[in-house]
Design an enzyme around this catalytic site. Structure first.
Site, PDB file in Angstrom:
ATOM      1  N   ARG A  78       7.246   8.598   3.830  1.00  0.00           N
ATOM      2  CA  ARG A  78       6.822   8.503   4.948  1.00  0.00           C
ATOM      3  C   ARG A  78       7.224   6.864   4.735  1.00  0.00           C
ATOM      4  NH1 ARG A  78       1.803   4.578   5.819  1.00  0.00           N
ATOM      5  NH2 ARG A  78       1.579   4.858   7.505  1.00  0.00           N
ATOM      6  N   ASN A 155       0.655   2.016  11.949  1.00  0.00           N
ATOM      7  CA  ASN A 155      -0.031   1.846  10.557  1.00  0.00           C
ATOM      8  C   ASN A 155      -0.807   1.164  10.581  1.00  0.00           C
ATOM      9  OD1 ASN A 155      -0.586   1.887   7.338  1.00  0.00           O
ATOM     10  ND2 ASN A 155      -0.011  -0.518   7.640  1.00  0.00           N
ATOM     11  N   GLU A 156      -2.129   1.762  10.252  1.00  0.00           N
ATOM     12  CA  GLU A 156      -3.811   0.915   9.884  1.00  0.00           C
ATOM     13  C   GLU A 156      -3.852   0.722  11.546  1.00  0.00           C
ATOM     14  OE1 GLU A 156      -3.409  -0.934   6.297  1.00  0.00           O
ATOM     15  OE2 GLU A 156      -3.657   0.553   4.995  1.00  0.00           O
ATOM     16  N   HIS A 222      -6.768   6.847   4.457  1.00  0.00           N
ATOM     17  CA  HIS A 222      -6.025   5.503   2.974  1.00  0.00           C
ATOM     18  C   HIS A 222      -6.444   5.354   2.635  1.00  0.00           C
ATOM     19  CE1 HIS A 222      -2.617   3.808   5.754  1.00  0.00           C
ATOM     20  NE2 HIS A 222      -2.793   5.046   5.982  1.00  0.00           N
ATOM     21  N   TYR A 224      -8.651   3.888  -0.816  1.00  0.00           N
ATOM     22  CA  TYR A 224      -8.165   2.629  -1.810  1.00  0.00           C
ATOM     23  C   TYR A 224      -9.720   2.595  -2.415  1.00  0.00           C
ATOM     24  CZ  TYR A 224      -3.400   2.240  -0.600  1.00  0.00           C
ATOM     25  OH  TYR A 224      -1.852   2.448   0.010  1.00  0.00           O
ATOM     26  N   GLU A 251      -2.159   7.088   2.489  1.00  0.00           N
ATOM     27  CA  GLU A 251      -1.579   6.701   1.423  1.00  0.00           C
ATOM     28  C   GLU A 251      -3.007   6.111   0.028  1.00  0.00           C
ATOM     29  OE1 GLU A 251      -1.538   2.271   2.794  1.00  0.00           O
ATOM     30  OE2 GLU A 251       0.195   2.401   3.906  1.00  0.00           O
ATOM     31  N   TRP A 280       1.328   5.284  -2.507  1.00  0.00           N
ATOM     32  CA  TRP A 280       1.755   4.146  -2.311  1.00  0.00           C
ATOM     33  C   TRP A 280       2.056   3.402  -3.262  1.00  0.00           C
ATOM     34  CZ3 TRP A 280       4.061   1.793   2.144  1.00  0.00           C
ATOM     35  CH2 TRP A 280       3.725   0.312   2.222  1.00  0.00           C
TER      36      TRP A 280
END
Length: 540
Positions: A78, A155-156, A222, A224, A251, A280
């Site tokens: 990516r 992105n995001e 993503h 996290y 991610e 990531w």
């Protein structure tokens, strides 16, 4: 909830996908989505295993980085691009060069615009509509590359402010790209800095997918700090799989400033469900998240502990990646043979509101990946849950009621078996709580008008709890809007939380946890009295 990435704010994500079901009548121009699975141009299932690379900030590192990423066994990279709004613009010539290098290294290229990161919250962030204009400006570089390139719009594309606008903005971006002639598989990132803690993407994914005229959109989450428990990870990913909507972990890392992700579960669950993931990131992180570098100083011979885990660990890239068949890799061959029917289910741990069902394993030539449990009433079926194993706990049942359940099996190609023989289950007439229980309630975060709560239920009794419902009453009119690890319902100030399929049993001296997003006004006092299956619990 906000995560902070290297280089001005958030990190690039990746994507991943799952399996195939039915092959198109002829080879497609590029990637397609069929029955919730990503297929390559040869009609083979493609599961992304790869890495994020911050190209736009490290132009001089990309040539070697892509070679090194390929050497890990990765099948996808990516790549971070800029529309020119926050960083130096990557023009059509540069995009063509990146694609050429991806192809030279036999990597599928996921291209994303990073300038949208944290829109409406991050200073300088731009809208998805602005990202679409960038894609149109480099369309000459993208045309004809549908076999090798996936277009990740932005992105995001929302922070934690105004994120409910994500749904319509994403639909508009997709239809605008299609109107402009883009035939690529499109990937869309979640709002809330990619972590979708408010479940905007999850709950609106079907309508977004349906808005794509080509029905060729993949969703990227993503993972996290929001995803710090196995329950949260499994619940989120399984909801997409059950709905037959394509999902990838675009991610993730092993740690983050907003919490400690459960990376082992991310690796294990994506492999179990055959979903893609992109770690990531290769190198070059800053801003306090340098620990997310997979190699030190872009030196492939110096894998960090995170790089070792992602590349060489259990369910990591080296063990699970398969090169895309468009480059001559094996991929996953088309299969149209369904699994055998599962064995007749049996019931145990029956309470007034739940029952644990166990059944005999099905067999299949390419492998069984999961089971769907249904409630049968005459000729009508209602989904009752899904499981990757041969057992699940069905919750939300009424007391003193007879239900009929049956099970289907799903294989790695997306085929579904015939239905198993049914079983009748009659629930108990009353509750039946444990001899002892203790509840820990805490605020994980609070903001104006909203908060996140975490709840832990410990079994301090002498017998396992099989199926549970925890109840409490708010003192200040708080309400719950979203939950994970439990199914919640509310009547006035009284709230009930019932276990989901994977956490219905609480062993002696064991515990389970769940979380929720709520709203408050004026005062946000914690509840002080809890009951589990009708029995009072102590507070811890």
């Amino acid at each position: 909830m906000r995560k902070r990435f290297a280089l001005a704010g958030a990190a690039v994500a990746a994507l991943v996908l799952s399996l195939l079901t039915v092959v198109p009548a002829q080879a497609a121009a590029g990637f397609t989505v069929n029955n919730g699975r990503l297929l390559d141009a040869n009609g083979n299932d493609f599961v992304m295993r790869g890495v994020n690379h911050a190209h736009t900030w490290y132009l001089d590192r990309t040539t070697q980085a892509l070679k090194d990423i390929k050497a890990t066994g990765a099948n996808t990279v990516r790549v971070v691009l800029s529309s020119g709004d926050r960083w130096t613009r990557n023009d059509a010539s540069d995009v063509s060069n990146v694609i050429a290098q991806c192809k030279a290294n036999k990597l599928i290229c996921v291209l994303e615009v990073h300038d949208t990161t944290g829109y409406q919250e991050q200073s300088g962030a731009v809208s998805l509509a602005r990202a679409v204009e960038y894609w149109k400006s480099v369309q000459t570089a993208m045309a004809g590359q549908e076999k090798y390139v996936i277009l990740n719009i932005g992105n995001e594309p929302w922070g934690n402010t105004g994120y409910t606008g994500w749904t319509q903005a994403t639909k508009d971006a997709i239809t605008s790209l299609r109107s402009a002639g883009f035939e690529h598989t499109i990937m869309v990132d979640a709002p809330n800095w990619g972590q979708d803690w408010a479940f905007t993407m999850r709950d609106n994914a079907q309508s977004v997918f349906s808005a794509d005229p080509r029905k060729n959109t993949v969703f990227s989450i993503h993972m996290y700090g929001v995803f710090d428990t196995a329950a949260e990870i499994n619940d989120y990913l399984n909801r997409f799989v059950s709905a037959k909507l394509p999902i990838v972990v675009g991610e993730f890392g092993f740690d983050h400033s907003d919490g400690n992700p459960d990376e082992d579960t991310i690796f294990a669950t994506t492999q179990q469900l055959r979903l893609g993931y992109l770690a990531w990131s290769w190198s070059g992180n800053g801003g306090g998240v340098e620990y997310l570098d997979m190699v030190t100083g872009f030196n492939a011979s110096q894998l960090t502990s995170w790089g070792q885990r992602a590349v060489n660990g259990a369910n990591g890239i080296k063990a699970t990646s398969r090169e895309a068949s468009v480059y001559g890799g094996g991929g996953d061959p088309t299969d149209t043979t369904p699994p055998s029917a599962p064995g007749t289910p049996s019931a145990s741990g029956v309470t007034s509101s739940s029952a644990t069902l166990t059944w005999g394993a099905a067999t299949d030539n390419v492998g069984v990946v999961g089971y769907d449990v249904v409630r049968v009433s005459g000729t009508t079926e209602t989904a009752a849950g899904s499981s990757a194993t041969t057992s699940t706990t069905v919750t939300g049942l009424s007391a003193a009621t007879t239900y009929t359940f049956a099970v289907y099996a799903r294989d790695a190609a997306g085929n579904r078996s015939t239905r198993s023989t049914s079983v009748n289950v009659t629930t108990q007439s009353g509750g039946g709580g444990p001899a002892g229980c203790a509840v820990t309630y805490r605020l994980a975060g609070q903001w104006q008008g909203g908060f996140q709560g975490d709840v832990k239920i410990a079994n301090t009794g002498t017998a396992a709890v099989s199926g549970w419902t925890l109840r409490w009453t708010w003192a200040n009119g708080q309400t719950v809007s979203q939950s994970w690890g439990a199914t919640t319902s509310q009547s006035g100030s009284a709230l009930s939380a019932t276990n989901v399929a994977y956490n219905g049993t609480i062993p002696v001296n064991g515990s389970v946890s769940f979380g929720f997003i709520g709203s408050w006004n004026g005062t946000n006092a914690a509840p002080t009295a809890f009951t589990l299956n009708g029995s009072s619990c102590t507070t811890a």
